[in-house]
Design a protein around this motif. Structure first.
Motif, mmCIF file in Angstrom:
data_model
loop_
_atom_site.group_PDB
_atom_site.id
_atom_site.type_symbol
_atom_site.label_atom_id
_atom_site.label_comp_id
_atom_site.label_asym_id
_atom_site.label_seq_id
_atom_site.Cartn_x
_atom_site.Cartn_y
_atom_site.Cartn_z
ATOM 1 N N TYR A 76 0.831 -1.208 0.000
ATOM 2 C CA TYR A 76 0.000 0.000 0.000
ATOM 3 C C TYR A 76 0.868 1.262 0.000
ATOM 4 C CZ TYR A 76 -3.360 -3.444 1.818
ATOM 5 O OH TYR A 76 -4.142 -4.538 2.008
ATOM 6 N N ARG A 88 -6.545 -0.588 6.503
ATOM 7 C CA ARG A 88 -6.785 -1.707 5.588
ATOM 8 C C ARG A 88 -6.861 -3.036 6.334
ATOM 9 N NH1 ARG A 88 -8.763 -2.626 2.627
ATOM 10 N NH2 ARG A 88 -7.797 -3.378 0.709
ATOM 11 N N GLU A 474 -5.614 5.364 0.436
ATOM 12 C CA GLU A 474 -4.592 4.649 -0.323
ATOM 13 C C GLU A 474 -3.939 5.488 -1.411
ATOM 14 O OE1 GLU A 474 -4.699 0.642 -1.712
ATOM 15 O OE2 GLU A 474 -6.368 0.164 -0.393
ATOM 16 N N SER A 478 -1.771 2.913 -5.374
ATOM 17 C CA SER A 478 -1.961 1.784 -4.479
ATOM 18 C C SER A 478 -3.224 1.006 -4.838
ATOM 19 C CB SER A 478 -2.039 2.273 -3.027
ATOM 20 O OG SER A 478 -2.276 1.201 -2.142
ATOM 21 N N ASP A 482 -3.944 -3.169 -5.547
ATOM 22 C CA ASP A 482 -4.308 -3.660 -4.213
ATOM 23 C C ASP A 482 -4.794 -5.110 -4.330
ATOM 24 O OD1 ASP A 482 -5.404 -4.228 -1.736
ATOM 25 O OD2 ASP A 482 -6.185 -2.201 -1.455
#
Length: 488
Positions: A76, A88, A474, A478, A482
């Motif tokens: 991330y 997260r 994020e 990112s 992800d």
């Protein structure tokens, strides 16, 4: 279930940082000269001549936390840094609470250091004696403005200033250290400095570890620069681990040189008001009246580069949180010309100065510096601890979804990190510390309560914000890769 669009507010810049650019803020924020000058004697009073051993073990132990943040940053890469990582794993409520605790902790820590620097400049540069609280306050405010300007003028400019200042600091430290070590110190080099202390030192060494671990605070300054770094999944993790290792080497060499200069006599090191200056003067053959101002200048260089790095890092964490709606949206605005989070930078520096100034008015600068610095760093250690736990838990989340991650790095390492961080956590929470520090456990718990209350109020008044925050924290790059993308 619909995917959340990437956030429109980003810190993308035409020329992104390389590995050198992204590692420097972490190295600079650690401020090795500042910590060696003012921590070596205190650690020697607790652990005797075993100061280098304390720093060596602390380096190895703190490396676990560095590796934990490195694993997260490889997945991330975000300006949100630890707020993103924790959100997260545990959800944005826990991420928000931790973010509030950490940002307030940094504000309080640097409030104390601002006053320390202001008082230091007045005493050692202006050579003012006697009562000078008013002049200290004015100097502190001016200094705060000076270290904020490079952050607003652009990331590249701020990093260049940091590089120059850090190189000056480290070159001087290494010249002094190698001069002492190459000459064998006072009684020849030996392994005594790396031996476990006996007697009272064997017990007090755990207090010394608390000081040494805290001396690495700020190494994570590279993580919030991910959105402004080329190849962040490679460069940011290297920078995080590199900051710990390089700082540890400087600490071990510097403290070994000082202890050797005093003939491995920890008591003499502890009693000397400026042991580094004494060591440097004796082995560089420079008179103390000349050596003291040189090291005073090095100290100011060290703390200034640390402040610029800290302001750079924390302003981006505040920016990312504001972008995610976790705090006022106005803090996510960027300077039109330089594309820097100017509002977030000012929002971090101004309260720090206000807290420092008000505390100095209430009590003396010495008490202000010691209490605020110790109290504030608790919030940062809480962040390190929760991040380690989050990495451990995230491994199971990934495994459940078929995403493979290294069990050693994602399970064993964070456990080691938590174990090491328990030492400074205990240092803040233990009762009977004396004076104003008797209140430290309650203040530390109160800081955690503030973070929790803020999050509860946010959850009640703006529940949709917490639901959407993970993706907004994020950043676009990112989100693109992800492995477990958040969904609305």
């Amino acid at each position: 279930m619909t995917q959340i669009a990437p956030p429109s507010d980003t810190l993308d810049v035409p020329k992104k940082l390389g590995l050198l650019g992204v590692i420097m803020p972490g190295l600079a924020q650690v401020a090795p000269a500042f910590n060696l000058f003012f921590t070596t004697g205190v650690i020697a009073s607790l652990a005797g001549a075993s100061v280098p051993l304390v720093f060596l073990i602390s380096t190895v132990g703190f490396l676990a936390t560095g590796l934990s943040l490195a694993q997260f940053s490889s997945v991330y890469p975000s300006a949100g840094s630890f707020v993103t990582y924790i959100s997260r794993t545990f959800g944005s409520a826990v991420g928000t609470a931790t973010g509030v605790i950490t940002v307030l902790g940094y504000m309080i820590t640097f409030a104390g250091i601002y006053i320390f620097v202001g008082d230091y400049i007045v005493t050692n540069v202006f050579l003012v004696t006697g009562s000078h609280v008013a002049l200290t306050i004015i100097t502190t405010i001016v200094y705060g403005a000076i270290v904020t300007v490079p952050v607003i003028l652009g990331l590249q400019f701020g990093v260049r200033v940091t590089i120059v200042l850090y190189l000056i600091e480290v070159v001087v430290l290494l010249v002094i250290s190698f001069s002492v070590l190459f000459q064998g110190g006072s009684n020849g080099l030996s392994g005594a400095a790396f031996s476990w202390p006996a007697g009272a030192g064997a017990t007090n060494i755990f207090l010394a570890f608390s000081l040494a671990v805290v001396a690495f605070g700020g190494f994570e300054a590279s993580a919030p620069l991910a959105e402004e770094t080329a190849n962040p999944r490679r460069n940011v993790p290297i920078a995080l681990v590199g900051s710990v290792l390089i700082s540890g080497i400087v600490y071990v060499l510097g403290s070994w040189a000082v202890v050797s200069a005093f003939g491995n006599d920890g008591a003499k090191v502890a009693k000397d008001g400026n042991p580094f200056a004494t060591a440097a003067s004796g082995f560089l053959h420079i008179a103390m009246p000349i050596m003291v101002p040189i090291l005073a200048a090095v100290f100011l260089v060290s703390v200034t580069s640390s402040y610029i790095a800290a302001n750079t890092q924390t302003s981006r964490v505040i920016f990312a949180g504001a972008r995610g709606g976790l705090w006022p949206r106005a803090l996510s605005s960027t300077q039109p010309r330089f594309k820097t989070p100017w509002a977030a930078a000012i929002a971090f520096v101004a309260p720090s100065i206000v807290v420092g100034v008000l505390s100095t008015i209430v009590t003396d600068p010495g008490t202000t510096v010691g209490f605020l610095s110790t109290f504030g760093i608790f919030g940062v250690v809480v962040m390190y601890t929760v991040t380690n736990v989050a990495l451990f838990v995230q491994w199971f989340h990934f495994r459940k979804r078929g995403v493979a991650k290294n069990p050693f790095l994602w399970l064993v390492v964070p456990v080691i990190g938590v174990a090491v961080l328990a030492i400074p956590l205990w240092g803040n929470l233990r009762p009977g510390q004396g004076g104003a520090f008797d209140w430290l456990p309650l203040w530390s718990i109160g800081l955690v309560v503030v973070g929790i209350v803020y999050t509860v109020v946010l959850a009640i008044t703006r529940p949709k914000v917490l639901a959407a925050a993970p993706a907004l924290l994020e950043g676009a790059e990112s989100l693109e890769t992800d492995p477990l993308p958040p969904a609305s």
